[in-house]
Scaffold this motif. Structure first.
Motif, mmCIF file in Angstrom:
data_model
loop_
_atom_site.group_PDB
_atom_site.id
_atom_site.type_symbol
_atom_site.label_atom_id
_atom_site.label_comp_id
_atom_site.label_asym_id
_atom_site.label_seq_id
_atom_site.Cartn_x
_atom_site.Cartn_y
_atom_site.Cartn_z
ATOM 1 N N LEU A 33 0.728 -1.314 -0.319
ATOM 2 C CA LEU A 33 -0.025 0.116 -0.424
ATOM 3 C C LEU A 33 0.642 1.280 -0.036
ATOM 4 O O LEU A 33 1.706 1.227 0.921
ATOM 5 N N PHE A 34 0.803 2.417 -0.775
ATOM 6 C CA PHE A 34 1.024 3.425 -0.834
ATOM 7 C C PHE A 34 0.014 5.338 -0.717
ATOM 8 O O PHE A 34 -1.603 4.174 -0.606
ATOM 9 N N TRP A 35 0.559 5.785 -0.224
ATOM 10 C CA TRP A 35 -0.170 7.622 -0.593
ATOM 11 C C TRP A 35 1.008 7.925 -0.962
ATOM 12 O O TRP A 35 2.184 8.483 -0.962
ATOM 13 N N TYR A 36 -0.221 7.957 -2.493
ATOM 14 C CA TYR A 36 0.607 9.672 -3.643
ATOM 15 C C TYR A 36 -0.052 11.253 -2.992
ATOM 16 O O TYR A 36 -1.011 10.759 -2.507
ATOM 17 N N VAL A 37 0.742 11.667 -3.747
ATOM 18 C CA VAL A 37 0.385 12.866 -3.121
ATOM 19 C C VAL A 37 0.223 14.153 -4.579
ATOM 20 O O VAL A 37 1.538 13.746 -4.779
ATOM 21 N N GLN A 38 -0.672 14.799 -4.799
ATOM 22 C CA GLN A 38 -0.633 15.784 -6.069
ATOM 23 C C GLN A 38 -0.277 17.104 -5.499
ATOM 24 O O GLN A 38 -1.679 17.428 -5.042
ATOM 25 N N LEU A 46 5.522 10.387 -4.823
ATOM 26 C CA LEU A 46 5.488 9.214 -3.099
ATOM 27 C C LEU A 46 5.240 10.175 -2.349
ATOM 28 O O LEU A 46 6.194 10.743 -1.633
ATOM 29 N N LEU A 47 4.063 9.829 -1.146
ATOM 30 C CA LEU A 47 4.452 10.326 0.015
ATOM 31 C C LEU A 47 5.199 9.262 1.540
ATOM 32 O O LEU A 47 5.803 9.645 1.456
ATOM 33 N N LEU A 48 4.337 8.385 1.162
ATOM 34 C CA LEU A 48 4.944 6.825 2.145
ATOM 35 C C LEU A 48 4.399 5.610 1.318
ATOM 36 O O LEU A 48 3.464 5.410 0.601
ATOM 37 N N ARG A 49 4.766 4.346 1.965
ATOM 38 C CA ARG A 49 4.655 3.242 1.399
ATOM 39 C C ARG A 49 4.458 2.431 2.953
ATOM 40 O O ARG A 49 5.454 2.581 3.690
ATOM 41 N N HIS A 50 3.786 1.800 2.877
ATOM 42 C CA HIS A 50 2.997 0.669 4.406
ATOM 43 C C HIS A 50 4.518 0.159 4.824
ATOM 44 O O HIS A 50 5.228 -0.407 5.643
ATOM 45 N N ILE A 51 5.499 -0.920 3.824
ATOM 46 C CA ILE A 51 6.505 -1.269 4.495
ATOM 47 C C ILE A 51 7.518 -0.859 4.777
ATOM 48 O O ILE A 51 8.330 -0.833 5.991
ATOM 49 N N ASP A 81 0.198 21.339 3.232
ATOM 50 C CA ASP A 81 -0.711 20.392 3.271
ATOM 51 C C ASP A 81 -1.378 19.891 2.004
ATOM 52 O O ASP A 81 -2.139 18.519 1.644
ATOM 53 N N SER A 82 -1.541 20.880 1.659
ATOM 54 C CA SER A 82 -3.443 21.216 1.111
ATOM 55 C C SER A 82 -3.246 20.499 0.067
ATOM 56 O O SER A 82 -1.543 20.850 -1.032
ATOM 57 N N ALA A 83 -3.848 19.490 -0.759
ATOM 58 C CA ALA A 83 -2.890 19.039 -2.256
ATOM 59 C C ALA A 83 -3.918 17.809 -2.198
ATOM 60 O O ALA A 83 -4.983 17.921 -1.131
ATOM 61 N N MET A 84 -4.085 17.045 -3.252
ATOM 62 C CA MET A 84 -4.665 16.261 -3.767
ATOM 63 C C MET A 84 -4.181 15.099 -2.956
ATOM 64 O O MET A 84 -3.040 14.311 -3.983
ATOM 65 N N TYR A 85 -4.745 12.931 -2.610
ATOM 66 C CA TYR A 85 -4.121 12.422 -2.285
ATOM 67 C C TYR A 85 -4.498 11.018 -2.665
ATOM 68 O O TYR A 85 -6.291 11.689 -2.262
ATOM 69 N N TYR A 86 -3.752 10.602 -3.288
ATOM 70 C CA TYR A 86 -4.512 9.371 -3.529
ATOM 71 C C TYR A 86 -3.862 7.981 -2.811
ATOM 72 O O TYR A 86 -2.317 8.470 -2.566
ATOM 73 N N CYS A 87 -4.256 7.064 -2.284
ATOM 74 C CA CYS A 87 -4.691 5.564 -1.842
ATOM 75 C C CYS A 87 -4.093 4.483 -3.309
ATOM 76 O O CYS A 87 -5.115 4.932 -3.892
ATOM 77 N N ALA A 88 -3.065 3.645 -2.470
ATOM 78 C CA ALA A 88 -2.604 3.218 -4.335
ATOM 79 C C ALA A 88 -1.800 1.441 -3.437
ATOM 80 O O ALA A 88 -1.316 1.667 -2.032
ATOM 81 N N LEU A 89 -2.674 0.784 -4.884
ATOM 82 C CA LEU A 89 -2.012 -0.804 -4.213
ATOM 83 C C LEU A 89 -1.587 -1.866 -4.735
ATOM 84 O O LEU A 89 -1.806 -1.075 -6.318
ATOM 85 N N SER A 90 -0.436 -2.375 -4.739
ATOM 86 C CA SER A 90 0.157 -2.954 -6.019
ATOM 87 C C SER A 90 0.189 -4.675 -5.484
ATOM 88 O O SER A 90 0.225 -4.898 -4.737
ATOM 89 N N VAL A 91 0.190 -5.604 -6.359
ATOM 90 C CA VAL A 91 0.083 -6.431 -5.827
ATOM 91 C C VAL A 91 1.235 -7.254 -6.528
ATOM 92 O O VAL A 91 1.875 -7.127 -7.848
ATOM 93 N N ASN A 92 0.955 -8.846 -6.290
ATOM 94 C CA ASN A 92 2.089 -9.505 -7.132
ATOM 95 C C ASN A 92 0.724 -10.423 -7.837
ATOM 96 O O ASN A 92 -0.241 -11.153 -7.344
ATOM 97 N N ALA A 93 1.712 -10.531 -9.246
ATOM 98 C CA ALA A 93 0.912 -11.596 -9.942
ATOM 99 C C ALA A 93 1.303 -12.270 -10.210
ATOM 100 O O ALA A 93 2.538 -12.913 -10.946
#
Lengths: 113, 117
Positions: A33-38, A46-51, A81-93
């Motif tokens: 899991l990640f949080w990206y910010v624009q 990238l703002l931060l990642r869970h790992i 801190d005013s911005a657009m924040y996106y939560c994102a997910l990446s998986v193993n395939a």
């Protein structure tokens, strides 16, 4: 298929107030899991990642596998801190991590003075 | 360059024309991704390159969309016979991957804003 939900399109707080941006995901395996910010007129970053389990610009996010959530928190919001924040997910395939990101719809955070 | 570079930054075209969007990734980054950012759909994955091959094209919305990558570096996204619904910001991202250990921090370009009239 994986899915990321950010229930709030808009979130407004006053400077100094705590802020929490919600993110829930659906995936049966172990995602990354990640949080990206624009920021305004800037590129997505990238703002931060869970790992990493780190705090960036005062923000933290804890992966809660039981609740399938990865909420972003900051105890004292700042105007910058005013911005657009996106939560994102990446998986193993199939054991090969293609790393493609599945994004939530985004939350626009506005911090008022 | 220091970051992912995309060109043009803005493109206005007429319905039915073909367009090419270019992405120049960070030097040494072997993985390259294209995403589309539109008002109605948010941020969507389009295609992934590892080197010059594209093992995942699952996000391309139709056969009017294609992409290639040459020399393990520059990538071009081509949209043929553009439609108004293709209007969006097209983002490119690159990351450095070590085989067997994914370092999936993706660095994004500033995007190409495509407007189809």
């Amino acid at each position: 298929a994986q899915r990321v939900t950010q229930p709030e399109k808009l979130l407004s707080v006053f400077k100094g107030a705590p802020v929490e941006l919600k993110c829930n995901y659906s995936y049966s395996g172990s995602p990354e899991l990640f949080w990206y910010v624009q920021y305004s007129r800037q590129r997505l970053q990238l703002l931060l990642r869970h790992i990493s389990r780190e705090s960036i610009k005062g923000f933290t996010a804890d992966l809660n596998k039981g609740e399938t959530s990865f909420h972003l928190k900051k105890p004292f919001a700042q105007e910058e801190d005013s911005a657009m924040y996106y939560c994102a997910l990446s998986v193993n395939a199939g054991g090969t991590s293609y790393g493609k990101l599945t994004f939530g719809q985004g939350t626009i955070l506005t911090v008022h003075p | 360059g220091a970051g992912v570079s995309q060109s043009p930054s803005n493109k206005v075209t007429e319905k039915g024309k073909d367009v090419e969007l270019r992405c120049d990734p960070i030097s040494g980054h072997t993985a390259l991704y294209w995403y589309r950012q539109s008002l109605g759909q948010g941020l969507e994955f389009l295609i992934y390159f590892q080197g010059n091959s594209a093992p995942d094209k699952s996000g391309l919305p139709s056969d009017r969309f294609s992409a290639e990558r040459t020399g393990g570096s520059v990538s071009t996204l081509t949209i043929q016979r553009t439609q108004q619904e293709d209007s969006a910001v097209y983002l490119c991202a690159s990351s450095f991957k070590i085989i067997g250990l994914a370092k999936n921090i993706q660095y994004f370009g500033a995007g190409t804003r495509l407007s189809v009239l």
